[in-house]
Design a protein around this motif. Structure first.
Motif, short mmCIF file in Angstrom:
data_model
loop_
_atom_site.label_atom_id
_atom_site.label_comp_id
_atom_site.label_asym_id
_atom_site.label_seq_id
_atom_site.Cartn_x
_atom_site.Cartn_y
_atom_site.Cartn_z
N ALA A 173 0.81 -1.22 0.00
CA ALA A 173 0.00 0.00 0.00
C ALA A 173 0.84 1.26 0.00
O ALA A 173 0.43 2.30 -0.54
CB ALA A 173 -0.94 0.01 1.20
N ILE A 174 2.02 1.22 0.61
CA ILE A 174 2.78 2.46 0.80
C ILE A 174 4.11 2.50 0.06
O ILE A 174 4.65 3.58 -0.16
CB ILE A 174 3.02 2.71 2.30
CG1 ILE A 174 3.83 1.57 2.92
CG2 ILE A 174 1.71 2.92 3.04
CD1 ILE A 174 4.25 1.84 4.35
N GLN A 175 4.65 1.36 -0.31
CA GLN A 175 5.94 1.38 -0.97
C GLN A 175 5.80 1.66 -2.46
O GLN A 175 4.86 1.20 -3.10
CB GLN A 175 6.68 0.06 -0.75
CG GLN A 175 7.15 -0.12 0.69
CD GLN A 175 7.94 -1.40 0.88
OE1 GLN A 175 8.10 -2.19 -0.05
NE2 GLN A 175 8.43 -1.62 2.09
N ALA A 228 3.98 3.51 -8.94
CA ALA A 228 4.70 3.99 -10.12
C ALA A 228 4.37 3.23 -11.40
O ALA A 228 4.53 3.76 -12.49
CB ALA A 228 6.20 3.94 -9.86
N ASP A 229 3.92 1.97 -11.30
CA ASP A 229 3.60 1.22 -12.52
C ASP A 229 2.16 1.44 -12.98
O ASP A 229 1.68 0.77 -13.89
CB ASP A 229 3.86 -0.27 -12.31
CG ASP A 229 2.92 -0.91 -11.28
OD1 ASP A 229 2.10 -0.18 -10.68
OD2 ASP A 229 3.01 -2.13 -11.07
N GLY A 230 1.44 2.39 -12.35
CA GLY A 230 0.08 2.71 -12.76
C GLY A 230 -0.98 1.93 -12.02
O GLY A 230 -2.18 2.06 -12.33
N THR A 231 -0.60 1.10 -11.03
CA THR A 231 -1.58 0.32 -10.27
C THR A 231 -2.31 1.20 -9.26
O THR A 231 -1.70 2.02 -8.57
CB THR A 231 -0.88 -0.83 -9.53
OG1 THR A 231 -0.31 -1.73 -10.50
CG2 THR A 231 -1.84 -1.60 -8.65
N HIS A 249 -3.34 0.11 -14.07
CA HIS A 249 -4.54 0.75 -14.64
C HIS A 249 -4.16 1.91 -15.56
O HIS A 249 -4.79 2.13 -16.59
CB HIS A 249 -5.44 1.25 -13.51
CG HIS A 249 -6.68 1.94 -14.00
ND1 HIS A 249 -7.78 1.25 -14.47
CD2 HIS A 249 -6.99 3.26 -14.11
CE1 HIS A 249 -8.71 2.10 -14.83
NE2 HIS A 249 -8.26 3.34 -14.63
N PHE A 250 -3.14 2.66 -15.17
CA PHE A 250 -2.68 3.78 -15.99
C PHE A 250 -1.37 3.40 -16.68
O PHE A 250 -0.54 2.68 -16.13
CB PHE A 250 -2.47 5.03 -15.14
CG PHE A 250 -3.74 5.61 -14.58
CD1 PHE A 250 -4.68 6.18 -15.43
CD2 PHE A 250 -4.01 5.57 -13.23
CE1 PHE A 250 -5.85 6.72 -14.92
CE2 PHE A 250 -5.17 6.11 -12.71
CZ PHE A 250 -6.10 6.68 -13.56
N GLY A 256 1.04 9.79 -11.50
CA GLY A 256 -0.39 9.77 -11.26
C GLY A 256 -0.75 10.49 -9.98
O GLY A 256 0.09 10.75 -9.12
N TYR A 257 -2.04 10.83 -9.84
CA TYR A 257 -2.54 11.64 -8.74
C TYR A 257 -3.93 11.15 -8.38
O TYR A 257 -4.65 10.62 -9.21
CB TYR A 257 -2.56 13.12 -9.14
CG TYR A 257 -1.28 13.52 -9.83
CD1 TYR A 257 -0.19 13.97 -9.11
CD2 TYR A 257 -1.14 13.36 -11.21
CE1 TYR A 257 1.00 14.28 -9.74
CE2 TYR A 257 0.05 13.66 -11.85
CZ TYR A 257 1.12 14.12 -11.11
OH TYR A 257 2.31 14.40 -11.73
#
Length: 641
Positions: free
Chosen positions: A466-468, A487-490, A508-509, A514-515
């Motif tokens: 969840a946090i790393q 970072a991988d869009g998940t 997903h992205f 992402g934000y």
């Protein structure tokens, strides 16, 4: 539902007028002040003429008339009103109305009077008829002095006739040329129009008589003293370069300072130009149609305009220029270094380029710096104000997090993280939790996060997934859910109390940046990425509600309005800095332009009046919408007679 954008655009659509003298049912064609500024003459379409006392803002007389609605002149002494009319026998006349005695008389006139002008001393009256004949009358004796044939006026709204100063003659603005006529010697001088198919729409003379100004599809200025002495009609140099204009010009007026030029044209605005600087210095808005007439009061304190919408409006030439639709904070700001006060009336910033500078406190309404918060120290990278206003959370460039009491300036606690700097801080759950994102000094400098329970400053441990390597994280307003975008869009979210994973959307992205943000009711999660997509999830069910295309080039930030009715997204294109989507219809309802940057941080103040966007390069833009109370007060004030 009327949201923030309605109040914001209401403000931009407000008229700049000082006051509205009157609103007629038909168009206003010409305006004329008396030399003392007491009287204003108004001529309307279909010929009616009104005389107003400008000090009392009351009409003195309404005179029926017929003929060209540009045929009106008020003598400089303010004692005589002249206008083109038709006599009882159907023959064109020039009607004269004596303001003091209120007695009327008429001058027989072959051909309808299209334009009228009094000499500077009020002793002579010139008329330009529909058949092209210009006549000169002695006012006191009502005798015709002389006449000469010129071109016919192009139309009711084109052409003008003016007296030059010091008995130098008349100026007639024809369709294809400007003519100067010395009626004593009969001498004429011609100034060719640059484009014959663009007739002269208006002429104006500076009050000192030195400059002649003409308007067609552009504005040109001549030095009157040099015109008569030039050898040919094709060698008439202008004063400076022409001023380009986008639409047809109907009227011009020069203020008493001999520099300020007002323009009436096919636009619904009234621009003011400096003749000496050859630049527009401000533009008045408020007219609902073309502006056909402008006139400065002799002392230059007022500008009157009339137009196709039938209004006669007064503007203040000395008033402040209209502000930009947005404000640029006069300090570069780090994207994590902006914090609104709970009531939205103030905010705190950190200087993007000067780490040795303590945080600054600003007034939201005036954008003035009101204090330096020296007790918070220097070398800070992030700051946030708790929702109850009691605490400041401040992170620095060494990875330290400090909690300060606002009222006492007392340090309550501090934490040393594994990070090389604190990247973001956010209070969540109504101030019950504090989220802190930071970068770790290891291979690749991955990002991670920690969450604390504000009541006892106990760390809330979350699973490593969840946090790393988190690109962005958020705690829901109800303090029950933690969401992250890695970072991988998940995209995924977890139960804050148990750490149980509730939903996961691998990759997903497509982009690495992402934000994300939760809606105020915690039921919707919005996440975006620099590929330009924004996805809305239903948090309780874990289902995707919709994926939409956001800002044109990329979406760099997302936020919700305090009422949860609008989704706010930040982009990188100056024409597309911020977009607002109505979450009821899922339609974009506003696009706000601004300055070049990549806008990561977005927030609307708790009072829902001010929207801020802070860019990657330190640009901080603020858009303010008036409150409903301010709108109500303004509309009541405008409605007051």
């Amino acid at each position: 539902m009327r949201g923030w954008e309605w109040r914001y655009f209401w403000q931009l659509c407000r008229s700049d007028e000082e006051f509205r003298l009157h609103g007629y049912s038909n168009s206003v064609g010409v305006l004329a002040f008396s030399a003392d500024g007491k009287w204003l003459a108004v001529r309307r379409e279909r010929g009616a003429v009104a005389l107003w006392d400008t000090r009392l803002r009351k009409p003195v007389v309404e005179l029926p008339g017929s003929g060209s609605f540009k045929a009106l002149a008020l003598s400089p002494p303010g004692n005589l009103l002249a206008y083109g009319d038709v006599g009882s026998n159907g023959i064109p006349v020039v009607s004269l109305w004596h303001i003091t005695t209120r007695r009327a008389s008429q001058l027989p006139h072959h051909g309808g009077a299209a334009r009228l002008a009094f000499s500077p001393d009020g002793t002579l009256l010139a008329s330009w008829a529909s058949d092209g004949v210009v006549r000169l009358w002695q006012v006191e004796s009502r005798q015709l002095i002389t006449n000469a044939q010129f071109a016919k006026p192009e139309s009711d709204r084109c052409g003008e006739i003016l007296f030059l100063r010091e008995d130098r003659g008349l100026v007639i603005g024809e369709s294809k040329a400007i003519r100067l006529w010395d009626w004593v010697s009969g001498k004429q001088k011609t100034i060719p129009v640059p484009e014959p198919n663009k007739p002269v729409g208006a002429l104006a003379l500076s009050p000192d008589g030195k400059f002649l100004v003409a308007g067609y599809n552009q504005i040109q200025v001549w030095d009157v003293a040099t015109i008569w002495d030039l050898p040919t009609d094709r060698m008439v140099p202008t004063v400076g370069s022409p001023i380009a204009h986008r639409s047809r010009i109907f009227d011009l007026a020069v203020a008493s300072d001999n520099d300020l030029l007002a323009i009436a044209s096919g636009e619904q605005t009234v621009p003011l130009w400096s003749l000496s600087q050859k630049r527009e210095i401000r533009r008045y808005q408020g007219n609902r149609h073309e502006v056909w007439a402008v006139a400065f009061s002799p002392n230059g304190k007022h500008l009157a305009s009339g137009g196709r919408d039938g209004s006669v409006r007064f503007w203040d030439p000395s008033g402040k220029p209209a502000a930009k639709p947005y404000a640029v904070l006069p300090m570069p700001v780090w994207s994590a270094a902006f914090a609104f006060a709970p009531d939205g009336t103030q905010f705190v910033t950190l200087n993007y380029t000067n780490r040795s500078e303590p945080p600054s406190l600003w007034d939201t309404a005036t954008l003035r710096k009101v204090d330096t918060l020296s007790f918070l120290g220097t070398n800070n990278s992030a700051v946030k104000w708790s929702p109850d206003g009691r605490l400041f959370a401040v992170g620095d460039w060494r990875g330290n997090l400090r909690i300060w009491e606002v009222a006492s300036h007392r340090l309550l606690t501090n934490f040393a993280t594994e990070g090389i700097h604190i990247g973001t801080i956010r209070f969540a759950g109504g101030g019950r939790s504090l989220f802190c994102g930071f970068t770790v000094r290891t291979n690749g400098y991955p990002r991670t996060a920690k969450i604390w329970n504000v009541a006892d400053w106990r760390e809330i441990h979350m699973p490593a997934e969840a946090i790393q390597h988190g690109q962005w994280g958020a705690v829901s307003p109800d303090n029950r859910t933690f969401a992250s975008l890695v970072a991988d869009g998940t995209v995924g979210w977890w139960d804050l109390a148990s750490g149980r994973r509730c939903a996961l959307f691998p990759r997903h992205f497509a982009s690495v940046d992402g934000y994300m943000a939760f809606s105020p009711d915690s039921r919707t999660l919005a996440a975006s990425a620099t590929d330009g997509l924004t996805t809305l999830w239903d948090v309780p069910t874990g289902q995707i509600r919709e994926t939409v295309r956001g800002n044109v080039r990329a979406v760099h930030g997302v936020a919700f309005s305090p009422d949860g009715q609008r989704l706010i997204s930040g982009g990188a294109d100056p024409a597309d800095v911020v977009r607002l989507m109505d979450l009821g219809s899922h339609r974009y309802v506003a696009t706000l332009s601004g300055e070049p940057d990549q806008y990561w941080f977005l927030e609307m103040s708790a009072d829902a009046n001010t929207l801020v966007a802070v860019g990657h390069n330190g640009t901080a833009l603020l858009w303010r919408a008036p409150s409903w109370a301010e709108i109500e007060a303004a509309e009541k004030s405008q409605a007051t007679p």
